[in-house]
Design a protein around this motif. Structure first.
Motif, PDB file in Angstrom:
ATOM      1  N   GLN B 383      -8.187  -9.931  13.767  1.00 56.49           N
ATOM      2  CA  GLN B 383      -8.176 -10.464  12.401  1.00 56.49           C
ATOM      3  C   GLN B 383      -7.583  -9.441  11.427  1.00 56.49           C
ATOM      4  N   ASN B 384      -8.069  -8.209  11.506  1.00 60.34           N
ATOM      5  CA  ASN B 384      -7.578  -7.187  10.589  1.00 60.34           C
ATOM      6  C   ASN B 384      -6.167  -6.739  10.937  1.00 60.34           C
ATOM      7  N   LYS B 385      -5.793  -6.855  12.211  1.00 61.04           N
ATOM      8  CA  LYS B 385      -4.415  -6.542  12.591  1.00 61.04           C
ATOM      9  C   LYS B 385      -3.479  -7.570  11.937  1.00 61.04           C
ATOM     10  N   HIS B 386      -3.843  -8.834  12.065  1.00 60.52           N
ATOM     11  CA  HIS B 386      -3.037  -9.902  11.434  1.00 60.52           C
ATOM     12  C   HIS B 386      -2.929  -9.651   9.930  1.00 60.52           C
ATOM     13  N   ASN B 387      -4.071  -9.382   9.295  1.00 67.50           N
ATOM     14  CA  ASN B 387      -4.081  -9.173   7.844  1.00 67.50           C
ATOM     15  C   ASN B 387      -3.257  -7.950   7.447  1.00 67.50           C
ATOM     16  N   GLY B 388      -3.383  -6.904   8.257  1.00 64.86           N
ATOM     17  CA  GLY B 388      -2.638  -5.676   7.963  1.00 64.86           C
ATOM     18  C   GLY B 388      -1.137  -5.929   8.023  1.00 64.86           C
ATOM     19  N   ILE B 389      -0.701  -6.653   9.034  1.00 67.95           N
ATOM     20  CA  ILE B 389       0.738  -6.932   9.183  1.00 67.95           C
ATOM     21  C   ILE B 389       1.218  -7.809   8.021  1.00 67.95           C
ATOM     22  N   ALA B 390       0.363  -8.729   7.583  1.00 69.32           N
ATOM     23  CA  ALA B 390       0.752  -9.637   6.487  1.00 69.32           C
ATOM     24  C   ALA B 390       0.488  -9.024   5.110  1.00 69.32           C
ATOM     25  N   ASP B 391       0.097  -7.757   5.072  1.00 69.67           N
ATOM     26  CA  ASP B 391      -0.212  -7.064   3.801  1.00 69.67           C
ATOM     27  C   ASP B 391      -1.303  -7.770   3.005  1.00 69.67           C
ATOM     28  N   THR B 392      -2.293  -8.260   3.692  1.00 72.94           N
ATOM     29  CA  THR B 392      -3.369  -8.955   2.970  1.00 72.94           C
ATOM     30  C   THR B 392      -4.739  -8.362   3.330  1.00 72.94           C
ATOM     31  N   ASP B 393      -4.734  -7.135   3.842  1.00 75.31           N
ATOM     32  CA  ASP B 393      -6.019  -6.524   4.187  1.00 75.31           C
ATOM     33  C   ASP B 393      -6.440  -5.527   3.111  1.00 75.31           C
ATOM     34  N   TYR B 394      -7.576  -4.919   3.308  1.00 77.60           N
ATOM     35  CA  TYR B 394      -8.126  -3.964   2.334  1.00 77.60           C
ATOM     36  C   TYR B 394      -7.108  -2.866   2.029  1.00 77.60           C
ATOM     37  N   TYR B 395      -6.460  -2.350   3.078  1.00 74.74           N
ATOM     38  CA  TYR B 395      -5.554  -1.213   2.883  1.00 74.74           C
ATOM     39  C   TYR B 395      -4.307  -1.585   2.070  1.00 74.74           C
ATOM     40  N   SER B 396      -3.864  -2.823   2.190  1.00 76.62           N
ATOM     41  CA  SER B 396      -2.714  -3.240   1.384  1.00 76.62           C
ATOM     42  C   SER B 396      -3.102  -3.211  -0.096  1.00 76.62           C
ATOM     43  N   PHE B 397      -4.343  -3.603  -0.363  1.00 68.51           N
ATOM     44  CA  PHE B 397      -4.794  -3.588  -1.753  1.00 68.51           C
ATOM     45  C   PHE B 397      -5.143  -2.173  -2.211  1.00 68.51           C
ATOM     46  N   GLN B 398      -5.466  -1.312  -1.268  1.00 66.99           N
ATOM     47  CA  GLN B 398      -5.672   0.092  -1.622  1.00 66.99           C
ATOM     48  C   GLN B 398      -4.328   0.697  -2.043  1.00 66.99           C
ATOM     49  N   LEU B 399      -3.270   0.330  -1.327  1.00 62.58           N
ATOM     50  CA  LEU B 399      -1.929   0.796  -1.701  1.00 62.58           C
ATOM     51  C   LEU B 399      -1.557   0.300  -3.095  1.00 62.58           C
ATOM     52  N   PHE B 400      -1.957  -0.937  -3.353  1.00 61.30           N
ATOM     53  CA  PHE B 400      -1.702  -1.521  -4.677  1.00 61.30           C
ATOM     54  C   PHE B 400      -2.454  -0.715  -5.751  1.00 61.30           C
ATOM     55  N   ARG B 401      -3.697  -0.346  -5.441  1.00 65.88           N
ATOM     56  CA  ARG B 401      -4.477   0.465  -6.397  1.00 65.88           C
ATOM     57  C   ARG B 401      -3.815   1.828  -6.594  1.00 65.88           C
ATOM     58  N   ASN B 402      -3.271   2.378  -5.506  1.00 68.64           N
ATOM     59  CA  ASN B 402      -2.566   3.670  -5.637  1.00 68.64           C
ATOM     60  C   ASN B 402      -1.352   3.535  -6.551  1.00 68.64           C
ATOM     61  N   LYS B 403      -0.683   2.398  -6.400  1.00 68.64           N
ATOM     62  CA  LYS B 403       0.504   2.136  -7.236  1.00 68.64           C
ATOM     63  C   LYS B 403       0.081   2.054  -8.719  1.00 68.64           C
ATOM     64  N   ILE B 404      -1.056   1.417  -8.931  1.00 67.52           N
ATOM     65  CA  ILE B 404      -1.576   1.314 -10.310  1.00 67.52           C
ATOM     66  C   ILE B 404      -1.878   2.716 -10.834  1.00 67.52           C
ATOM     67  N   GLN B 405      -2.527   3.516  -9.989  1.00 68.76           N
ATOM     68  CA  GLN B 405      -2.881   4.878 -10.419  1.00 68.76           C
ATOM     69  C   GLN B 405      -1.622   5.675 -10.758  1.00 68.76           C
ATOM     70  N   ASN B 406      -0.590   5.529  -9.942  1.00 70.48           N
ATOM     71  CA  ASN B 406       0.668   6.247 -10.220  1.00 70.48           C
ATOM     72  C   ASN B 406       1.266   5.825 -11.553  1.00 70.48           C
ATOM     73  N   ARG B 407       1.168   4.520 -11.830  1.00 67.40           N
ATOM     74  CA  ARG B 407       1.715   4.015 -13.104  1.00 67.40           C
ATOM     75  C   ARG B 407       0.899   4.568 -14.283  1.00 67.40           C
ATOM     76  N   ILE B 408      -0.414   4.638 -14.108  1.00 65.27           N
ATOM     77  CA  ILE B 408      -1.267   5.198 -15.175  1.00 65.27           C
ATOM     78  C   ILE B 408      -0.883   6.669 -15.386  1.00 65.27           C
ATOM     79  N   ASN B 409      -0.741   7.380 -14.255  1.00 63.06           N
ATOM     80  CA  ASN B 409      -0.360   8.803 -14.355  1.00 63.06           C
ATOM     81  C   ASN B 409       0.919   8.963 -15.170  1.00 63.06           C
ATOM     82  N   LYS B 410       1.885   8.113 -14.861  1.00 63.74           N
ATOM     83  CA  LYS B 410       3.182   8.192 -15.536  1.00 63.74           C
ATOM     84  C   LYS B 410       3.022   7.907 -17.037  1.00 63.74           C
ATOM     85  N   LYS B 411       2.219   6.893 -17.321  1.00 62.58           N
ATOM     86  CA  LYS B 411       2.065   6.484 -18.713  1.00 62.58           C
ATOM     87  C   LYS B 411       1.376   7.584 -19.532  1.00 62.58           C
ATOM     88  N   VAL B 412       0.268   8.122 -19.007  1.00 60.95           N
ATOM     89  CA  VAL B 412      -0.455   9.140 -19.788  1.00 60.95           C
ATOM     90  C   VAL B 412       0.349  10.436 -19.883  1.00 60.95           C
TER      91      VAL B 412
END
Lengths: 467, 439
Positions: B383-412
């Protein structure tokens, strides 16, 4: 009929495999109940600790401007009910923390499901999972050959000769296996009852839950035995029963759930927020912009106090203005949240009505509802929290307006006693009576299914003989 | 080989004559299409929503450009705004971070409905803000789950295999000509294997037949052939694993009733009971957090920084952002309070980063436990392998959160450095901000 039931029980008692399975299931049910109770206790303690922590923070405010306190706000935590350990319903996937502050209604956030990888598509191993999915399957295995075996062995002729009718045979055999299901059910409910705090409402809910499960088991058992009587051989009965079980419990709920959402579409968060912002700026009817509203309010207050400038007011006009804006914002929220709630209710009703073709859906709905982990309880919590927010902010705005400061005095602060005087949020579940009204359809569906199959058996199988 | 070939041929005849089995295969086919369509609808909805956000942001930035062109300092009802100051100009620079749905989303929705997938970043944002809540949805529907393609493969497929395979070897016993089979075939197991192979071919063909049109529709076959290959590889491994389990049952047990009961028990244990047990055990060991530390940090620690003496804030800023030593304000003898106030978010962001890091560590401990439990929850693994490949698992959203953090870093960082350099923003500079803070 009594003789047939007793005879069936004798046969069940002779089955050593069933005896082993029964001990195994009883042990599993007790273990799962105890573990679930422990988990809910732990969750409740954590929730209370967090709530208390936030309350302490609030009560520790030494001196602060009332409006700054509105921005400082507080946090509310969605509680878990004692009976929630039986069926966690939506609890795992909805947020648990709600920020309360001035000007905005926030989203409830930090669901358990968003804090880890996916583990299970059917939820935790709770009593509800075993009683909804596994025990019915066990009952099917017990029931599927009870009539077909009689036919295949030729014993059915003997029974007919002794005066039994097919209807009597089906009903009696059903009662015998149903009682077995009830015994397994009783084990869980007994453990649950022992773990419950002395709470009349929760006990009532638990007892009703017992009745609901008992009804569903009756439908499963009599339905399978009816098939056993109608179909030619064991394999056909087993195939049909298993196919029905899979369709009812695994696939139809998902398909019908998705269909209900497609039939009554909710707006996207983006669309919802844009509409709220527009209404707040332009007025709900689009003809009452915020600056016009403010001008009217100012004129009214000045007239009331008989002055020409806000500076001359004996009170702080900022507090009045902010409260008026809050109240307008509340109307906007009521309108949009109300629209969403109406859609959610339509989706729910659609899903409940599908109990006509799938009694499992009625069981699932009632199980969540009675455990206080359904959508209605979730929305009820949100509504109570919003009500609290409104009173909370009104107290702060009123203090800002009438607490002794004048317009523009943002440095004016309130003391600790005032902040302590604002009561903490206390959530109470809706009463069982109001809940039952929302679940009439499900109850009727379950009763209807039980009555319909019994009627079919009684009337269609009255004179039929399978020889 | 000839025994396998003849088993496949005879199974083909048996299959064509069996309406139940044909019905089961049709059900699988329909469910797979339904699941794929559900995933594709979500993919389209999210893509369209992101386009709407882009359009909305374009309107905001066009408005700001117009203010510059007309010599205005900001919106008329906000006289305190001056878009020529870096703080306000950056405040009015839309900085969206969107998690574009993967072209493989139709194959596995995973946890995509439990997370938000777009965020407007401000200098006060964190990757755990309330506006990152999931889309508005019926919570009961979310709890029941969506019937997507991955669900069809992981949960329905074994049930379909059960219907297709339960009487292989068992029916002969039911009908009493088991001994005849033993006499006519050289190896009973090979004979069963051949019949199993027939269904393996049918199932794999059905999966490919249903999935390929959607792979072409989302262009995932062309854009992510590697991912597609992995998705089908795991799917194939999953199908083969179930067939192997059922094969053992077919060989070890006799009579279709016994075989079907054992198969159902195994299916229920592997797909419902063991994942449920894993879930329960994980929650007991790692209860859901209420994020109290994060909330305290956001509400109080941030205020504490703002309340520090300006001199102290200035020193803290220089220590954590050494590039500010090269700025105009650094050499000023007096402290410009506005510049300091406009840069505080840089320090707050640093503090919040530390708090969110701790949360991620906690979540990772939980995930590590879940991964260890794959031994008793193999369906969870797939299940998690399928989700990981489809970018719909926890880690894909963790990457998204990292992207948000990078954008905040840039802005501040921009907000601090531009304020310290006393930049007067014009239309060109604003375009630079837009470029820096957008994908």
């Amino acid at each position: 009929m009594k003789t047939i039931v007793a005879n069936e029980w004798k046969n069940l008692g002779r089955d050593k495999g069933l005896l082993v399975a029964s001990v195994f299931f009883a042990a599993v049910l007790i273990a799962v109940s105890i573990i679930s109770v422990k988990e809910v206790k732990q969750s409740k303690e954590n929730q209370q600790k967090a709530q208390q922590h936030m309350r302490e923070k609030w009560e520790a405010i030494d001196s602060m401007n009332a409006h700054s306190a509105a921005h400082y706000g507080t946090y509310l935590y969605k509680p878990v009910t004692a009976i929630g350990n039986f069926d966690e319903g939506v609890y795992n996937i909805t947020g648990k923390v709600l920020r309360i502050e001035g000007h905005v209604q926030n989203e409830i956030v930090y669901s358990e499901a968003s804090q880890s990888l996916l583990m299970s598509k059917f939820g935790k191993l709770k009593s509800s999972l075993i009683l909804q999915y596994i025990i019915p399957l066990l009952l099917i295995f017990l029931a599927f050959n009870s009539m077909s075996n009689e036919k295949e062995s030729g014993r059915v002729k003997l029974l007919y000769l002794q005066g039994a009718t097919t209807a009597q045979l089906i009903i009696s055999k059903s009662i015998a296996i149903w009682i077995y299901g009830i015994l397994l059910l009783s084990i869980t409910f007994f453990v649950q009852l022992l773990s419950l705090p002395p709470d009349y409402d929760q006990t009532q809910r638990l007892l009703l839950l017992f009745v609901v499960f008992a009804l569903y088991y009756y439908i499963i058992v009599i339905g399978t035995i009816y098939l056993s009587a109608k179909l030619k051989n064991n394999t056909a009965v087993l195939t049909m029963s298993l196919a029905g079980w899979m369709l009812w419990t695994i696939f139809l709920p998902k398909i019908l759930g998705n269909t209900s959402e497609k039939a009554f579409r909710l707006p996207s968060r983006q669309a919802f927020q844009t509409a709220m912002q527009e209404d707040r700026a332009k007025g709900i009817d689009g003809h009452n912009p915020s600056d016009k509203r403010e001008k009217e309010l100012k004129e009214k207050v000045l007239k009331e106090y008989n002055v020409t400038d806000v500076k001359d007011l004996p009170i702080n006009y900022d507090g009045i203005r902010m409260q008026a804006d809050e109240e307008y914002g509340n109307q906007v929220w009521d309108k949009h949240f109300g629209n969403n709630y109406t859609l959610l209710k339509k989706q729910k009703t659609f899903y409940q009505l599908s109990g006509i073709i799938n009694p499992f859906i009625s069981l699932q709905n009632l199980s969540m509802g009675l455990c206080g982990t359904d959508m209605y309880h979730h929305v009820h919590f949100l509504q109570q929290a919003e009500l609290y927010r409104r009173n909370f902010i009104k107290m702060l705005n009123d203090r800002h307006a009438f607490g002794g400061s004048k317009t523009g005095e943002w440095e004016w602060t309130e003391n600790n006693e005032f902040f302590k005087s604002i009561k903490d949020f206390e959530y109470r579940n809706p009463a069982l009576g109001s809940l039952l009204e929302s679940y009439r359809i499900d109850l009727l569906c379950l009763i209807g299914w039980a009555a319909l199959i019994t009627t079919i058996v009684l009337f269609k199988e009255k004179k039929k003989e399978y020889v | 080989m000839s025994l396998i070939a003849s088993s496949i041929r005879s199974e083909n005849i048996h299959f064509k004559r069996n309406p139940y089995k044909i019905g089961a295969l049709i059900l699988f086919f329909v469910a797979a299409i339904y699941g794929l369509q559900n995933g594709y609808t979500l993919y389209q909805t999210q893509t369209e929503e992101i386009e709407k956000i882009k359009l909305k942001n374009k309107k905001t930035s066009d408005q700001v450009v117009q203010w510059f062109a007309e010599g205005k300092s900001g919106p008329e009802n906000r006289p305190w705004v001056n878009i020529r100051e870096p703080y306000w100009s950056l405040w009015y620079t839309p900085s969206p971070v969107c998690k574009k749905p993967s072209s493989l989303m139709p194959f596995s929705i995973g946890q995509a409905e439990q997370f938000g997938y777009y965020k407007q970043v401000t200098n006060r944002s964190t990757p755990y803000d309330g506006d990152l809540a999931e889309e508005i949805a019926n919570p009961e529907r979310l709890a029941i789950g969506t019937l997507d393609f991955s669900f069809v493969i992981l949960f329905l497929l074994p049930a379909i295999l059960l219907v297709l395979l339960f009487n292989i070897g068992g029916l002969e016993k039911d009908l009493g000509f088991e001994q005849l089979i033993f006499l006519s075939v050289t190896d009973h197991k090979i004979w069963i294997l051949g019949r199993y192979l027939y269904y393996l071919i049918i199932i794999v063909a059905t999966i490919l037949l249903t999935a390929l049109p959607y792979a072409l529709l989302t262009k995932s076959l062309l854009q992510d052939p590697g991912k597609m290959f992995h998705f089908f590889l795991y799917t194939f491994l999953y199908v083969v694993s179930w067939m192997a389990i059922f094969f053992i049952v077919s060989v070890a047990f006799s009579g279709s009733k016994n075989i079907s009961i054992v198969m159902v028990a195994l299916w229920l244990t592997l797909t419902v009971v063991l994942p449920g047990t894993t879930h329960q055990l994980t929650t007991l060991n790692y209860p859901a957090t209420y994020m109290t530390e994060l909330l305290d940090a956001k509400r109080e620690e941030a205020d504490k920084i703002s309340e520090l003496p300006k001199e102290k804030i200035k020193n803290l800023l220089i220590a954590s952002f050494p590039e500010l030593r090269n700025s105009l304000h650094y050499s000023d003898t007096t402290i410009d309070e506005e510049i300091i106030n406009n840069s505080v978010s840089y320090l707050v962001n640093n503090m919040m980063k530390e708090t969110t890091r701790k949360i991620e560590v906690l979540h990772e401990e939980k995930n590590s436990f879940i991964r260890k439990m794959y031994l008793i929850n193999p369906v969870g693994f797939f299940q998690n392998k399928h989700n990981g490949i489809a970018d719909t698992d926890y880690y894909s959203f963790q990457l998204f959160r990292n992207k948000i953090q990078n954008r905040i870093n840039k802005k501040v960082s921009l907000m601090a450095s531009e304020s310290w350099n006393k930049v007067v923003v014009d239309s060109v500079r604003y375009q630079h901000y837009l470029k820096e803070l957008n994908d």
